[in-house]
Design a protein around this motif. Structure first.
Motif, PDB file in Angstrom:
ATOM      1  N   GLN A 342       0.833  -1.213   0.000  1.00  0.00           N
ATOM      2  CA  GLN A 342       0.000   0.000   0.000  1.00  0.00           C
ATOM      3  C   GLN A 342       0.867   1.262   0.000  1.00  0.00           C
ATOM      4  O   GLN A 342       0.542   2.240  -0.686  1.00  0.00           O
ATOM      5  N   LEU A 343       1.956   1.219   0.775  1.00  0.00           N
ATOM      6  CA  LEU A 343       2.856   2.372   0.822  1.00  0.00           C
ATOM      7  C   LEU A 343       3.500   2.604  -0.537  1.00  0.00           C
ATOM      8  O   LEU A 343       3.585   3.750  -1.017  1.00  0.00           O
ATOM      9  N   SER A 344       3.939   1.526  -1.190  1.00  0.00           N
ATOM     10  CA  SER A 344       4.538   1.648  -2.515  1.00  0.00           C
ATOM     11  C   SER A 344       3.532   2.213  -3.514  1.00  0.00           C
ATOM     12  O   SER A 344       3.868   3.101  -4.314  1.00  0.00           O
ATOM     13  N   ASP A 345       2.301   1.740  -3.460  1.00  0.00           N
ATOM     14  CA  ASP A 345       1.261   2.243  -4.366  1.00  0.00           C
ATOM     15  C   ASP A 345       0.998   3.727  -4.128  1.00  0.00           C
ATOM     16  O   ASP A 345       0.817   4.494  -5.082  1.00  0.00           O
ATOM     17  N   GLY A 346       0.985   4.097  -2.850  1.00  0.00           N
ATOM     18  CA  GLY A 346       0.747   5.507  -2.534  1.00  0.00           C
ATOM     19  C   GLY A 346       1.840   6.413  -3.078  1.00  0.00           C
ATOM     20  O   GLY A 346       1.562   7.502  -3.600  1.00  0.00           O
ATOM     21  N   ILE A 347       3.092   5.971  -2.957  1.00  0.00           N
ATOM     22  CA  ILE A 347       4.200   6.773  -3.478  1.00  0.00           C
ATOM     23  C   ILE A 347       4.133   6.840  -5.003  1.00  0.00           C
ATOM     24  O   ILE A 347       4.390   7.885  -5.604  1.00  0.00           O
ATOM     25  N   GLU A 348       3.787   5.714  -5.636  1.00  0.00           N
ATOM     26  CA  GLU A 348       3.644   5.695  -7.099  1.00  0.00           C
ATOM     27  C   GLU A 348       2.601   6.709  -7.555  1.00  0.00           C
ATOM     28  O   GLU A 348       2.798   7.432  -8.541  1.00  0.00           O
ATOM     29  N   VAL A 349       1.488   6.757  -6.838  1.00  0.00           N
ATOM     30  CA  VAL A 349       0.437   7.734  -7.182  1.00  0.00           C
ATOM     31  C   VAL A 349       0.967   9.150  -7.008  1.00  0.00           C
ATOM     32  O   VAL A 349       0.708  10.039  -7.839  1.00  0.00           O
ATOM     33  N   GLY A 350       1.727   9.365  -5.921  1.00  0.00           N
ATOM     34  CA  GLY A 350       2.301  10.695  -5.706  1.00  0.00           C
ATOM     35  C   GLY A 350       3.245  11.098  -6.819  1.00  0.00           C
ATOM     36  O   GLY A 350       3.237  12.259  -7.271  1.00  0.00           O
ATOM     37  N   ILE A 351       4.062  10.165  -7.274  1.00  0.00           N
ATOM     38  CA  ILE A 351       4.966  10.455  -8.398  1.00  0.00           C
ATOM     39  C   ILE A 351       4.155  10.793  -9.639  1.00  0.00           C
ATOM     40  O   ILE A 351       4.475  11.742 -10.378  1.00  0.00           O
ATOM     41  N   GLY A 352       3.092  10.021  -9.870  1.00  0.00           N
ATOM     42  CA  GLY A 352       2.250  10.278 -11.037  1.00  0.00           C
ATOM     43  C   GLY A 352       1.625  11.664 -10.995  1.00  0.00           C
ATOM     44  O   GLY A 352       1.541  12.344 -12.025  1.00  0.00           O
ATOM     45  N   ASN A 353       1.198  12.085  -9.808  1.00  0.00           N
ATOM     46  CA  ASN A 353       0.615  13.427  -9.686  1.00  0.00           C
ATOM     47  C   ASN A 353       1.628  14.509 -10.043  1.00  0.00           C
ATOM     48  O   ASN A 353       1.258  15.579 -10.552  1.00  0.00           O
ATOM     49  N   LEU A 354       2.901  14.224  -9.773  1.00  0.00           N
ATOM     50  CA  LEU A 354       3.935  15.215 -10.055  1.00  0.00           C
ATOM     51  C   LEU A 354       4.345  15.248 -11.523  1.00  0.00           C
ATOM     52  O   LEU A 354       4.563  16.325 -12.084  1.00  0.00           O
ATOM     53  N   VAL A 355       4.473  14.094 -12.154  1.00  0.00           N
ATOM     54  CA  VAL A 355       5.123  14.053 -13.464  1.00  0.00           C
ATOM     55  C   VAL A 355       4.240  13.550 -14.604  1.00  0.00           C
ATOM     56  O   VAL A 355       4.609  13.721 -15.770  1.00  0.00           O
TER      57      VAL A 355
END
Length: 395
Positions: A342-355
Motif C-alpha cells: 500500500q505504501l509503494s502504491d501511494g508513493i507511485e500515485v504521488g509520483i504520477g501526480n507530479l510528473v
C-alpha cells in the motif's frame, strides 16, 4: 511605410512565431509519447528531483517486499515442519498411552515401540529438512530477519525454534526401556533441592556442599572437590552408602528411591518413579558430571510407556508454543507486506501526480498547436510575398 527587399520585418516576425509554435509542438508530442509532463530535468528541475527521490523509495520498498517474501517462505516451511511434528507427537502419544497398559504382552509392546521409534525418528528427519534458501528456523540453527523500510534499517526478527528430538527430550524415547540419556548440565530438582551442573566445577562444588551439610560425609565416603572423585572410608570403589547418604540429604524415602550402578560409576536416584538424578563418574577424566546412562526396563514393563507419555506431553506443549510463535510471526509478515504494498502504491500515485501528463489535455493542445502551425506557415508565406510588390513600382 518604407519598402525594402533587404529586410522583411513581417517575415521575421512570422518566422519567430512559427518557431515558438514548433517548440510547443515538440513539447506536446514528447508528453504524448512518454505520458510524462516532466520526463527530464530540463522540463522542471525541482519536480524531477523530487520524483527521482520518490522513485528511490519505491525501489527500496521493492527490496522490502522481496525480503518479506523470503522470510515468509522460511516461516511457512518451519510452520509445515512444526505442524507435522505436532501430528506425529499426537500419534506417538496414542501409542504411549496404549503401551502403558500393563496387560500388553511383550511382542505387542515391542511392535508398538518399533512404530513409536519410526515416528520419533521421522520428526528429526522433518525438522532437519525444513530448509528454504539455506535457512532452517525449525532446527534451532538459523534466526532470520526481514527488512521493513526502504532504508533497510528497520527489521522483523524471527528467532530460531528448536524442534529437534534432543530439545524435545525425546532423543532416546521408546516404549520398552526407560531412563534414556539426559544432556550433561541439565538441572534436576528433587525434594526441593536443585543441583545444576552447568559446569563440572559447579557440580562438584554442589556435591561437596551437600556432603558438608550432611556432617562431612555420606555414609563414610568422601568427595575430592578438585577432581570430583568419590572414595569410601578404606579408599576403594564408592559403595551404595554414598547413594544412601545422598538420598537422606535429598529427603527421598522408601519407594521414592532406587539405586543402580553402571560400569561401577553411576548412581541412580529415582523420585516418584519418573524424575531421575544420575551421578556419573567419567573414568577417563575422573570427575563427576550430571548425566543419565541408558536405563533398564523390559518389554514386559509399562514404565517406559508411562515415562514416554509424560515426555510427549511436555514436547506437545513446547511444539504448541512454537506453532503459536511462528503463526503470529507469519501473520505479522503478511500484515507488513500488505502495508509495504500500500505504501509503494501511494508513493507511485504521488509520483504520477507530479510528473504524469494529462493526455486528454495534451490531445486538445496538440490540435490547437497544429492549427497554429498551419496558420504560421500561411502567415510566413504571405510575409515572404511582400518584397515582390516592389516590382510594380518599376513598370
Amino acid at each position: 511605410m518604407s519598402f525594402s527587399v533587404n529586410t522583411n520585418a513581417g517575415a521575421l516576425a512570422a518566422l519567430q512565431n512559427l518557431n515558438k509554435t514548433s517548440t510547443s509542438l515538440d513539447v506536446t508530442q514528447t508528453r504524448i509519447n512518454t505520458g510524462l509532463k516532466v520526463s527530464s530535468v530540463k522540463d522542471n528541475a525541482a519536480v524531477y528531483s523530487i520524483a527521482q527521490t520518490l522513485r528511490g523509495n519505491v525501489a527500496g520498498l521493492n527490496a522490502v517486499n522481496n525480503s518479506l517474501d523470503r522470510a515468509r517462505s522460511v516461516v511457512d516451511v518451519a510452520l509445515a515442519a512444526a505442524e507435522a511434528t505436532s501430528d506425529l507427537l499426537i500419534e506417538m502419544r496414542e501409542l504411549a498411552v496404549a503401551g502403558s497398559d500393563a496387560g500388553l504382552d511383550a511382542d505387542s509392546r515391542t511392535a508398538m515401540s518399533e512404530k513409536y521409534t519410526q515416528l520419533r525418528d521421522q520428526i528429526e528427519s522433518i525438522v532437519n529438512n525444513a530448509t528454504f534458501n539455506g535457512r532452517n528456523v525449525a532446527d534451532g540453527t538459523n534466526a532470520i530477519s526481514a527488512i521493513t523500510d526502504d532504508n533497510g534499517t528497520s527489521t522483523i526478527s524471527i528467532a530460531a525454534s528448536d524442534l529437534t528430538l534432543s530439545t524435545l527430550s525425546l532423543e532416546d524415547s521408546n516404549l520398552i526401556t526407560y531412563g534414556a540419556a539426559l544432556p550433561s548440565g541439565t538441572p534436576v530438582s528433587l525434594a526441593g533441592t536443585t543441583i545444576a551442573a552447568s559446569s563440572d566445577s559447579e557440580f562438584r562444588a554442589a556435591l561437596v556442599n551437600a556432603q558438608t551439610d550432611n556432617g562431612g560425609n555420606f555414609g563414610g565416603e568422601t568427595i575430592d572437590g578438585s577432581t570430583g572423585v568419590t572414595t569410601n572410608n578404606v579408599g576403594g570403589t564408592p559403595t551404595v552408602e554414598f547413594e544412601e547418604g545422598l538420598k537422606t540429604y535429598l529427603g527421598l524415602t522408601g519407594a521414592d528411591y532406587s539405586s543402580g550402578r553402571v560400569d561401577g560409576y553411576a548412581y541412580d536416584v529415582t523420585f516418584s518413579g519418573s524424575t531421575s538424578l544420575y551421578l556419573v563418574r567419567d573414568g577417563a577424566s575422573s570427575y563427576l558430571t550430571l548425566g543419565n546412562p541408558a536405563g533398564g526396563g523390559s518389554a514386559d514393563s509399562s514404565a517406559a510407556s508411562e515415562q514416554a507419555v509424560t515426555a510427549i506431553d511436555a514436547a506437545i506443549d513446547s511444539v504448541n508454543t512454537t506453532l503459536s510463535t511462528l503463526g503470529a510471526t507469519a501473520n505479522r509478515l503478511d500484515i507488513q507486506k500488505q502495508f509495504a504494498g500500500q505504501l509503494s502504491d501511494g508513493i507511485e500515485v504521488g509520483i504520477g501526480n507530479l510528473v504524469d501528463a494529462d493526455l486528454a489535455k495534451e490531445s486538445a493542445t496538440l490540435q490547437a498547436i497544429q492549427t497554429k502551425q498551419q496558420l504560421g506557415l500561411q502567415a510566413l508565406s504571405i510575409a515572404n510575398q511582400a518584397p515582390s510588390t516592389v516590382l510594380s513600382l518599376f513598370r
